[in-house]
Design an enzyme around this catalytic site. Sequence first.
Site, mmCIF file in Angstrom:
data_model
loop_
_atom_site.group_PDB
_atom_site.id
_atom_site.type_symbol
_atom_site.label_atom_id
_atom_site.label_comp_id
_atom_site.label_asym_id
_atom_site.label_seq_id
_atom_site.Cartn_x
_atom_site.Cartn_y
_atom_site.Cartn_z
ATOM 1 N N GLU A 194 38.318 46.695 44.630
ATOM 2 C CA GLU A 194 39.033 46.518 43.351
ATOM 3 C C GLU A 194 38.867 47.644 42.603
ATOM 4 O O GLU A 194 38.908 47.862 41.332
ATOM 5 C CB GLU A 194 38.807 45.245 42.587
ATOM 6 C CG GLU A 194 37.352 44.907 42.417
ATOM 7 C CD GLU A 194 36.930 43.753 41.872
ATOM 8 O OE1 GLU A 194 37.797 42.908 41.213
ATOM 9 O OE2 GLU A 194 35.824 43.061 41.957
ATOM 10 N N HIS A 230 33.924 35.123 36.039
ATOM 11 C CA HIS A 230 34.508 34.871 34.642
ATOM 12 C C HIS A 230 34.745 33.542 34.423
ATOM 13 O O HIS A 230 35.181 33.296 33.169
ATOM 14 C CB HIS A 230 36.027 35.371 35.278
ATOM 15 C CG HIS A 230 36.204 36.929 35.300
ATOM 16 N ND1 HIS A 230 35.697 38.036 34.611
ATOM 17 C CD2 HIS A 230 36.772 37.668 36.502
ATOM 18 C CE1 HIS A 230 36.004 39.116 35.282
ATOM 19 N NE2 HIS A 230 36.301 38.911 36.313
ATOM 20 N N GLN A 232 34.746 42.171 47.236
ATOM 21 C CA GLN A 232 36.020 42.551 46.520
ATOM 22 C C GLN A 232 36.101 44.134 46.704
ATOM 23 O O GLN A 232 35.250 44.605 45.975
ATOM 24 C CB GLN A 232 35.904 41.920 45.168
ATOM 25 C CG GLN A 232 36.194 40.404 45.102
ATOM 26 C CD GLN A 232 36.790 40.109 43.821
ATOM 27 O OE1 GLN A 232 36.042 39.083 43.129
ATOM 28 N NE2 GLN A 232 37.835 40.546 43.269
ATOM 29 N N ASP A 252 42.260 44.644 38.547
ATOM 30 C CA ASP A 252 41.178 45.859 38.617
ATOM 31 C C ASP A 252 41.480 46.859 39.152
ATOM 32 O O ASP A 252 41.183 48.178 38.847
ATOM 33 C CB ASP A 252 39.783 44.994 38.721
ATOM 34 C CG ASP A 252 39.214 44.353 37.701
ATOM 35 O OD1 ASP A 252 39.344 44.691 36.699
ATOM 36 O OD2 ASP A 252 38.332 43.408 37.954
#
Length: 219
Positions: free
Chosen positions: A146, A46, A144, A172
């Site tokens: 999520e 990101h 991750q 998320d």
Amino acid sequence: MYVNVTKRKMMQGSPAIGAEVSLGSPLSAELISSLGYDFVLVDNQHGLWTEEQSMIAFRSISLGVSTPMARVRRNDYGSIGRLLDMGCMGIVVPMVNTAEEAAEAVFATRYPPKGGRSIGPFATGFLGENYDAFADDEIFLAVQLETGEAAENAEAIMSVEGIDGCWIGPGDLGRFMGVDFGSDIHTKTIINIINVCEKVGKIAGISNPSSVLAKRWID
């Protein structure tokens, strides 16, 4: 030989606290590393990081006390290998939903016979000599979890050999499950993932938007 003190600390059962950097500034990463965090995570998913900036950031972080880590843009063999070849000592792979996807991350991260990473660490000299000999043991690999699918498959994912731990993405997770952040089902799902990690002997991690939440999960 480089010793990943952050990974060692977590493997011994102690919490590790890190900071995420997104601005694309190696200098900011260096300044944050001097503040005492266990690791500094260069967010390639990101954040505004180019490959060259990431490479410089890993060196800048190493001037402080923190371990240089990175979140890769996606679960991609080439992307993971490039960051590792630049000197990253910890990889966080987003959106891993199955054991098969976790195995792909291991394949990209670990050298044969543990994985299929190509040998060519062109920018790891600052980590010390004999990189090939210590890389597999010292690099920390987290996936991750999520999504609801990932939560359901947590035990299978975390049981994959070569995965050191997970990094729960609570924002998320709530969105993909269609539940409110901090609701009972959201919290129970996170706790279940943490319990799974304890069951299979892996490290549970979580992203926190505030120091209050961070302290809660550390406790």
